[in-house]
Scaffold this active site. Structure first.
Site, PDB file in Angstrom:
ATOM      1  N   GLN A   1      54.044   4.640   9.027  1.00  0.00           N
ATOM      2  CA  GLN A   1      54.621   3.834   7.954  1.00  0.00           C
ATOM      3  C   GLN A   1      54.906   4.691   6.732  1.00  0.00           C
ATOM      4  O   GLN A   1      54.081   5.522   6.325  1.00  0.00           O
ATOM      5  CB  GLN A   1      53.715   2.678   7.549  1.00  0.00           C
ATOM      6  CG  GLN A   1      54.490   1.676   6.690  1.00  0.00           C
ATOM      7  CD  GLN A   1      53.623   0.623   6.055  1.00  0.00           C
ATOM      8  OE1 GLN A   1      52.757   0.934   5.265  1.00  0.00           O
ATOM      9  NE2 GLN A   1      53.875  -0.639   6.389  1.00  0.00           N
TER      10      GLN A   1
ATOM     11  N   CYS B   1      54.097  -3.695   0.264  1.00  0.00           N
ATOM     12  CA  CYS B   1      52.997  -3.305  -0.619  1.00  0.00           C
ATOM     13  C   CYS B   1      53.199  -3.907  -2.007  1.00  0.00           C
ATOM     14  O   CYS B   1      54.224  -3.653  -2.654  1.00  0.00           O
ATOM     15  CB  CYS B   1      52.903  -1.786  -0.713  1.00  0.00           C
ATOM     16  SG  CYS B   1      51.582  -1.217  -1.805  1.00  0.00           S
TER      17      CYS B   1
ATOM     18  N   LYS C   1      58.222  -3.807   7.358  1.00  0.00           N
ATOM     19  CA  LYS C   1      57.189  -4.797   7.028  1.00  0.00           C
ATOM     20  C   LYS C   1      57.508  -5.367   5.656  1.00  0.00           C
ATOM     21  O   LYS C   1      57.620  -4.619   4.678  1.00  0.00           O
ATOM     22  CB  LYS C   1      55.810  -4.148   7.048  1.00  0.00           C
ATOM     23  CG  LYS C   1      54.645  -5.107   6.860  1.00  0.00           C
ATOM     24  CD  LYS C   1      53.322  -4.376   7.124  1.00  0.00           C
ATOM     25  CE  LYS C   1      52.130  -5.309   7.052  1.00  0.00           C
ATOM     26  NZ  LYS C   1      51.772  -5.665   5.666  1.00  0.00           N
TER      27      LYS C   1
ATOM     28  N   ASP D   1      45.512 -12.773   7.369  1.00  0.00           N
ATOM     29  CA  ASP D   1      44.386 -13.665   7.690  1.00  0.00           C
ATOM     30  C   ASP D   1      44.027 -13.709   9.174  1.00  0.00           C
ATOM     31  O   ASP D   1      43.626 -14.762   9.690  1.00  0.00           O
ATOM     32  CB  ASP D   1      44.653 -15.096   7.192  1.00  0.00           C
ATOM     33  CG  ASP D   1      44.569 -15.207   5.679  1.00  0.00           C
ATOM     34  OD1 ASP D   1      44.289 -14.188   5.019  1.00  0.00           O
ATOM     35  OD2 ASP D   1      44.787 -16.316   5.159  1.00  0.00           O
TER      36      ASP D   1
END
Length: 349
Positions: A95, A124, A165, A229
């Site tokens: 990444q 991020c 992402k 999560d």
């Protein structure tokens, strides 16, 4: 300046069904009756020893930490600190955090022979990164972001996979539009963290948003990975059932319990022994990271609090090995039962 003048990619690894992440993502529901399982990128913490532990416990695809392109392409010390692999470290996605196309293309050129894909970090939320146009800043700069993806895809072709992402926008349709454009740009799959740039990690991930986006881009036939999560295997099932994604990515959950995808409710002792072995075998892990990894795993195992505090007061690797030997039945690689224990084997006086 043409793309060929900017970058010349050396011969990359040959992707097979075993190490092609896109093939794995597309087929896991058929071959394993579950979505693909993915260890997501963690700044500093997704280094080689930890990645190998995750692979031992049903993780299909593993990411490196986010690596800042501007440092990596200019500084050999940064390359040595941020990126190490071995022959077993596959499939691997590297990444990258980047804010300009020249650094991105040079970065791809440098890592191509050593990985199976490159992921552009657009999720991020750290303020310092966003101010520099890295991470979440890119989802609000779609023209630039999509163009970079097109260029990256053109030079990578089918020899290297391209992932990105992202986080969600307040307006889900903005995220839908971005995903459709990224698909057209040649991105192989999209990982979606179900929080906005300003949503705190203490707030529940928005699975309904991910579900909405997946439904809206279904015609593009591009795999989607859900992130956020996933702390237990039951979370994997729930996330997959609600969102209909092709894969589930865990990050904080794996930091505490690298065996969560293998169905362990808490971190098994075997993870601790294996992590020690890989750290000493591969080298290069700063002591503070070693100590913090062990703290996260042992806290998850409910190690006695006085021992956790004692461990954090130990100052170096050699002393920490002695501390483990004093307090636990601590098996080494090659010994019977190494890496197989589940509960903490206290060595009581």
């Amino acid at each position: 300046m043409s793309i060929s003048e900017l970058v010349k990619i050396p011969k990359p690894k040959i992707l097979s069904s075993r190490n092609d992440p896109l093939h794995i993502i597309r087929t896991r529901k058929t071959t394993h009756n579950r979505p693909a399982t993915i260890a997501g990128p963690m700044v500093r913490y997704s280094k080689l020893p930890f990645r190998q532990v995750c692979r031992d416990y049903d993780v299909d695809i593993v990411y490196t930490p986010m690596i800042l392109a501007r440092e990596f392409v200019r500084n050999n010390n940064a390359r040595l600190a941020d990126f190490s692999i071995n022959e077993q470290d596959s499939p691997l996605i590297v990444q990258v955090g980047v804010n300009n196309v020249a650094d991105l293309l040079k970065f791809v050129e440098m890592v191509a022979p050593y990985c199976d894909g490159v992921g552009i970090n657009c999720g991020c939320p750290i303020k310092e990164q966003v101010r520099e146009g890295i991470g979440c800043a890119l989802i609000y700069n779609p023209e630039c972001y999509v163009r970079w993806s097109q260029l990256s895809n053109k030079i990578m072709g089918t020899a290297l996979r391209l992932e990105t992402k992202i986080r969600i926008h307040e307006d889900y349709d903005q995220t839908v539009d971005l995903c459709r454009r990224l698909s057209d740009a040649g991105v192989d799959w999209i990982s979606i963290h179900g929080r906005t740039r300003t949503t705190r990690s203490s707030q529940p991930v928005n699975l309904e948003a991910i579900k909405y986006i997946v439904e809206k881009i279904k015609d593009k036939n591009i795999p989607v990975i859900a992130n956020g999560d996933c702390f237990k295997k039951c979370d994997l099932r729930e996330i997959a059932e609600v969102t209909k994604v092709d894969g589930v990515m865990a990050v904080r959950g794996l930091l505490a319990n690298p065996a969560l995808f293998a169905g362990y409710e808490t971190c098994p002792w075997g993870c601790v022994e294996k992590f020690w072995y890989y750290t000493l075998e591969f080298g290069g892990l700063p002591y503070q990271l070693l100590q913090h990894h062990l703290y996260c795993m042992l806290e998850n195992m409910k190690l006695e609090k006085n021992l956790l505090k004692e461990m954090m007061d130990v100052k170096n690797t050699a002393a920490l090995i002695d501390w483990f030997e004093t307090n636990f039945i601590f098996k080494r690689f090659g010994e019977i039962g190494f890496g197989e224990g589940s509960t903490i084997p206290y060595r009581r006086k």
